[in-house]
Design an enzyme around this catalytic site. Sequence first.
Site, PDB file in Angstrom:
ATOM      1  N   ASP A 152      -1.057  22.525  81.727  1.00  0.00           N
ATOM      2  CA  ASP A 152      -2.334  23.073  80.583  1.00  0.00           C
ATOM      3  C   ASP A 152      -3.961  22.836  80.599  1.00  0.00           C
ATOM      4  OD1 ASP A 152      -0.588  25.994  80.249  1.00  0.00           O
ATOM      5  OD2 ASP A 152       0.181  24.521  78.647  1.00  0.00           O
ATOM      6  N   GLU A 198      -3.308  35.320  79.898  1.00  0.00           N
ATOM      7  CA  GLU A 198      -3.967  34.074  78.277  1.00  0.00           C
ATOM      8  C   GLU A 198      -5.050  33.298  78.952  1.00  0.00           C
ATOM      9  OE1 GLU A 198       0.183  32.879  78.988  1.00  0.00           O
ATOM     10  OE2 GLU A 198       0.639  32.201  80.915  1.00  0.00           O
TER      11      GLU A 198
HETATM   12  C1  6LW Z   1       0.413  28.279  77.144  1.00  0.00           C
HETATM   13  C2  6LW Z   1       0.171  29.410  78.417  1.00  0.00           C
HETATM   14  C3  6LW Z   1       0.941  28.943  79.560  1.00  0.00           C
HETATM   15  O1  6LW Z   1       0.135  28.338  75.973  1.00  0.00           O
HETATM   16  O2  6LW Z   1       1.970  28.887  79.363  1.00  0.00           O
HETATM   17  O3  6LW Z   1       0.848  28.702  82.205  1.00  0.00           O
HETATM   18  C4  6LW Z   1       1.615  28.162  78.030  1.00  0.00           C
HETATM   19  N1  6LW Z   1       0.416  28.855  80.686  1.00  0.00           N
HETATM   20  O4  6LW Z   1      -1.365  29.423  78.853  1.00  0.00           O
HETATM   21  C5  6LW Z   1       2.668  27.380  77.435  1.00  0.00           C
HETATM   22  O5  6LW Z   1       1.925  26.181  77.940  1.00  0.00           O
END
Ligand code: 6LW
Length: 498
Positions: free
Chosen positions: A17, A178
């Site tokens: 991330d 996300e």
């Molecule tokens: C993070 C989310 C994700 O908060 O996995 O790959 C989660 N993305 O954005 C944990 O790393």
Amino acid sequence: MSYKSFKNPVIRGFYPDPSVCRVENKYYLVASSFQYFPGVPLFESEDLINWKQIGNVLTRKSQLPLDGVESSCGIFAPTIRHNNGRFYMTTTNVTGGGNFYVCTDDIYGAEWSEPIYVEQEGIDPSFYFENGKTYFMSNGHDKDGKSAIIQSEIDIETGKLLSEPRALWSGTGGRYLESPHLYKINNCYYLMAAEGGTEYGHMVTYARSENLWGPYEPYAENPVLTNRNLGGYPIQGIGHADLVDDINGNRWIFHLGFRQIHRWLTFHHLGREVFLMPVDFHDDGWFTAGENGTTTEEVSTDKIPGEIIQHFKNIFTFQNIESYEWRFLRNPDAENYIFGENSLKIKSSADTLDSIGSPSFIGLHQKEFVMELSVRITANDGEAGVTIYMDENHHYDLSFNGAAVKLKLNIGDIKQEKVSTPANEKETLLKIKSDAINYEFFCGDTSLGKAQTRYLSSEVAGGFTGVVIGLYSQYGEQEKFNEFRDFKLEYKQYNPLT
Ligand code: 6LW
């Protein structure tokens, strides 16, 4: 035009991330840290391809309470930004407190502030600053309960919401919307996100608007970056990205991805790592990223000066490991560790490697498939050793208790003491060698056997972390320290395509 080639990942090992900001000619990058302490490792670079860790953002228990936090919980994705001379890092402690941020005026000196909590749902918080106002986005839901990127205006001094969170965009329909980040480029707002989940279907998507609050129009060719259609390619899981511009006006996309262990073996145990690809803005105001929308291991570009050479730190010893490179599990008891010139003494805590407490464990992220590790151990109390640690249920331990060297494999519910060999001296030399497929364990030069990397992979263990190589003590009963000396961990770069 001189072309420079560099290798991905640019930061190797479990640093998921990534988020990046530039201040003049320096770049700063942060990554998630989950149950590990200190939290949110902080890196610096002057050229985008050579990164050096300079510390950690969350260094105190008051910022980072991790007691009893399950593996892969705790600290999720962070964002780093710089505004009005101050650095801000926002993240989520998913196990307590939710979204918060900390700040510092001196990224090299003082510790970061106490946390300021923001009452906004979701994970992956991010900031956008404009005209003295602060906008705070995260993943969340729209009025109908559908996944959306949401945004509020906040008071940056107190973290209080100045407006109700509002949905900005609901993505392209992929699961797990996300990782939102908002940018203003050439008078247009760009909202970038990740979708598809952080596994093989991961992708980066974006939308743009002339208005900060939308409506946002999605890029017609989304996803803008993904390796989801590259079956058999060793780099997979491309997503969770942040854009940064360099001093020459070139734009770059930092993002996570992972290296699978072999072309036909869809396992990865080194965790999610940091990748870099160039971004191209076009006359119509839309941008493309990577090589035809994909991330490659070797990148050839005219946007990095030819004289810059990419280096990786490949040898780690007690003398050259910076204190902030070490990782502990949850909140450690500092009294259990004594650092010497070429020695580290560790005393057992009440917790073991099989618990979600804070065992006496001090680790380094495994950065390459191919490594050779050696360490001399004097055992005085209980068991001392080296663990190849994915989580409390998935770890391979090479241990010494003053009477025997043992290789113990822990794979979920299957726990096996694979070998036990008598070693009557108080001191012994332990070694571990690995390639992408196997670890091999040694007492001196005698092999005790192999164990496959795949059983420590994310595909088997689940979760969001990668392998951490730990020195540990456990089962001590006399409050005595075990001593580790002559630690050496040496990596070789390896390309699973060749
Ligand atoms: C993070 C989310 C994700 O908060 O996995 O790959 C989660 N993305 O954005 C944990 O790393």
